[in-house]
Design a protein around this motif. Structure first.
Motif, PDB file in Angstrom:
ATOM      1  N   GLY A   1       0.807  -1.212   0.000  1.00 47.04           N
ATOM      2  CA  GLY A   1       0.000   0.000   0.000  1.00 47.04           C
ATOM      3  C   GLY A   1       0.841   1.264   0.000  1.00 47.04           C
ATOM      4  N   VAL A   2       1.907   1.269   0.800  1.00 48.05           N
ATOM      5  CA  VAL A   2       2.772   2.449   0.884  1.00 48.05           C
ATOM      6  C   VAL A   2       3.428   2.739  -0.461  1.00 48.05           C
ATOM      7  CG1 VAL A   2       4.913   3.343   1.881  1.00 48.05           C
ATOM      8  CG2 VAL A   2       3.211   2.259   3.360  1.00 48.05           C
ATOM      9  N   PHE A   3       3.975   1.708  -1.094  1.00 47.07           N
ATOM     10  CA  PHE A   3       4.645   1.905  -2.375  1.00 47.07           C
ATOM     11  C   PHE A   3       3.645   2.265  -3.489  1.00 47.07           C
ATOM     12  CE2 PHE A   3       8.080  -0.966  -0.580  1.00 47.07           C
ATOM     13  CZ  PHE A   3       9.007   0.057  -0.452  1.00 47.07           C
ATOM     14  N   ALA A   4       2.442   1.722  -3.411  1.00 43.12           N
ATOM     15  CA  ALA A   4       1.429   2.052  -4.421  1.00 43.12           C
ATOM     16  C   ALA A   4       1.011   3.521  -4.299  1.00 43.12           C
ATOM     17  CB  ALA A   4       0.216   1.140  -4.270  1.00 43.12           C
ATOM     18  N   VAL A   5       0.802   3.972  -3.073  1.00 45.74           N
ATOM     19  CA  VAL A   5       0.453   5.383  -2.852  1.00 45.74           C
ATOM     20  C   VAL A   5       1.618   6.277  -3.280  1.00 45.74           C
ATOM     21  CG1 VAL A   5      -0.077   7.111  -1.093  1.00 45.74           C
ATOM     22  CG2 VAL A   5      -1.224   4.889  -1.033  1.00 45.74           C
ATOM     23  N   ALA A   6       2.839   5.827  -3.023  1.00 42.61           N
ATOM     24  CA  ALA A   6       4.014   6.594  -3.443  1.00 42.61           C
ATOM     25  C   ALA A   6       4.075   6.688  -4.964  1.00 42.61           C
ATOM     26  CB  ALA A   6       5.286   5.939  -2.903  1.00 42.61           C
ATOM     27  N   PHE A   7       3.694   5.623  -5.638  1.00 43.99           N
ATOM     28  CA  PHE A   7       3.646   5.655  -7.102  1.00 43.99           C
ATOM     29  C   PHE A   7       2.653   6.708  -7.591  1.00 43.99           C
ATOM     30  CE2 PHE A   7       1.286   4.316 -10.902  1.00 43.99           C
ATOM     31  CZ  PHE A   7       2.310   4.288 -11.848  1.00 43.99           C
ATOM     32  N   LEU A   8       1.459   6.699  -7.021  1.00 41.93           N
ATOM     33  CA  LEU A   8       0.440   7.669  -7.426  1.00 41.93           C
ATOM     34  C   LEU A   8       0.873   9.095  -7.097  1.00 41.93           C
ATOM     35  CD1 LEU A   8      -2.750   5.720  -6.253  1.00 41.93           C
ATOM     36  CD2 LEU A   8      -1.970   6.049  -8.612  1.00 41.93           C
ATOM     37  N   ALA A   9       1.494   9.265  -5.933  1.00 43.41           N
ATOM     38  CA  ALA A   9       1.962  10.596  -5.546  1.00 43.41           C
ATOM     39  C   ALA A   9       3.045  11.100  -6.493  1.00 43.41           C
ATOM     40  CB  ALA A   9       2.497  10.564  -4.109  1.00 43.41           C
ATOM     41  N   SER A  10       3.944  10.219  -6.896  1.00 43.75           N
ATOM     42  CA  SER A  10       5.003  10.633  -7.816  1.00 43.75           C
ATOM     43  C   SER A  10       4.440  10.940  -9.200  1.00 43.75           C
ATOM     44  CB  SER A  10       6.083   9.552  -7.899  1.00 43.75           C
ATOM     45  OG  SER A  10       5.545   8.327  -8.364  1.00 43.75           O
ATOM     46  N   GLN A  11       3.359  10.250  -9.583  1.00 45.34           N
ATOM     47  CA  GLN A  11       2.704  10.563 -10.856  1.00 45.34           C
ATOM     48  C   GLN A  11       2.096  11.961 -10.812  1.00 45.34           C
ATOM     49  OE1 GLN A  11       3.980   8.475 -12.942  1.00 45.34           O
ATOM     50  NE2 GLN A  11       2.164   7.489 -13.789  1.00 45.34           N
ATOM     51  N   LEU A  12       1.461  12.276  -9.696  1.00 42.79           N
ATOM     52  CA  LEU A  12       0.920  13.630  -9.537  1.00 42.79           C
ATOM     53  C   LEU A  12       2.039  14.671  -9.529  1.00 42.79           C
ATOM     54  CD1 LEU A  12      -1.834  13.014  -6.831  1.00 42.79           C
ATOM     55  CD2 LEU A  12      -2.166  13.416  -9.282  1.00 42.79           C
ATOM     56  N   TRP A  13       3.161  14.303  -8.975  1.00 42.86           N
ATOM     57  CA  TRP A  13       4.331  15.189  -8.971  1.00 42.86           C
ATOM     58  C   TRP A  13       4.805  15.442 -10.396  1.00 42.86           C
ATOM     59  CZ3 TRP A  13       9.707  13.816  -6.395  1.00 42.86           C
ATOM     60  CH2 TRP A  13      10.478  14.978  -6.331  1.00 42.86           C
ATOM     61  N   VAL A  14       4.793  14.398 -11.220  1.00 44.30           N
ATOM     62  CA  VAL A  14       5.145  14.551 -12.635  1.00 44.30           C
ATOM     63  C   VAL A  14       4.209  15.541 -13.305  1.00 44.30           C
ATOM     64  CG1 VAL A  14       5.200  13.375 -14.878  1.00 44.30           C
ATOM     65  CG2 VAL A  14       6.217  12.274 -12.881  1.00 44.30           C
ATOM     66  N   TRP A  15       2.912  15.360 -13.090  1.00 40.48           N
ATOM     67  CA  TRP A  15       1.933  16.276 -13.690  1.00 40.48           C
ATOM     68  C   TRP A  15       2.170  17.715 -13.228  1.00 40.48           C
ATOM     69  CZ3 TRP A  15      -3.665  13.834 -13.732  1.00 40.48           C
ATOM     70  CH2 TRP A  15      -3.649  12.706 -14.546  1.00 40.48           C
TER      71      TRP A  15
END
Length: 207
Positions: free
Chosen positions: A100-114
């Protein structure tokens, strides 16, 4: 000898039947549909490159970071699946938390890219390349969010029931879906990072 072969064959058939549950079949169908959807998106992305108004979008380094987070999330869920098969409750809980932590980190980093792209003026409406980037990464992110919801329900059921064996199949299905999302993302990442109009023209045999 012949009796042994028949017994072995029946054993493999029995295992196959147990694995081919309605949930497993439904997941296979869903994965197939999602795979076709993204295949069509990649084809459309490549074909659109050949138009004159295409301006290649620079890929931020954060996209590599998000890729690493998804790899770790997928590996953690595989760990959870193994722990569930062995009935190891503590290892299972740790693995699910890491997933869960790594999945949320993935989504957060995607938002960071945007966020970074918007800061530099790469809006979705500014160029077809920008629009495809947001569409492809956004759709993949939505599918991961859906996976997190399913995984959350599985974790909640596991805690309520208190029996690891009862959630073993659900965790295995979640792991299978996660591995598919990882494989899909690696293809998308390669396309977004390395596919260029020149490569598309070469593949299509255009001058």
């Amino acid at each position: 000898m012949e009796t042994s072969m028949r017994t072995s064959g029946r054993g493999r058939l029995g295992r196959a039947c147990r694995e081919s549950t309605p949930e497993s079949v439904a997941l296979s169908v869903f994965i197939g549909v999602v795979g076709v959807l993204f295949s069509l998106l990649i084809v459309a992305y490549a074909m659109r490159m050949r138009t004159g108004d295409w301006r290649t979008l620079p890929v931020p380094w954060q996209l590599g970071l998000s890729t690493a987070m998804l790899i770790l999330s997928s590996a953690s869920l595989q760990w959870a699946s193994v722990a569930a098969r062995r009935g190891e409750r503590k290892s299972l809980n740790k693995a699910l938390l890491a997933t869960g932590v790594f999945a949320v980190a993935f989504l957060a980093s995607q938002l960071w890219v945007w966020q970074r792209l918007v800061e530099f003026g790469y809006l979705a409406s500014a160029n077809p390349a920008n629009g495809f980037f947001y569409l492809i990464t956004g759709l993949h992110g939505l599918h991961l969010v859906g996976g997190l919801v399913a995984l959350g329900r599985t974790v909640a059921h596991s805690r309520l029931s208190g029996a690891v064996a009862r959630t073993r199949a659900s965790i295995a299905l979640c792991a299978r879906y996660w591995h598919f999302l990882l494989a899909l993302w690696l293809v998308l990442y390669a396309a977004l990072s390395f596919l260029t109009p020149a490569i598309v023209a070469f593949i299509c045999g255009a001058s």
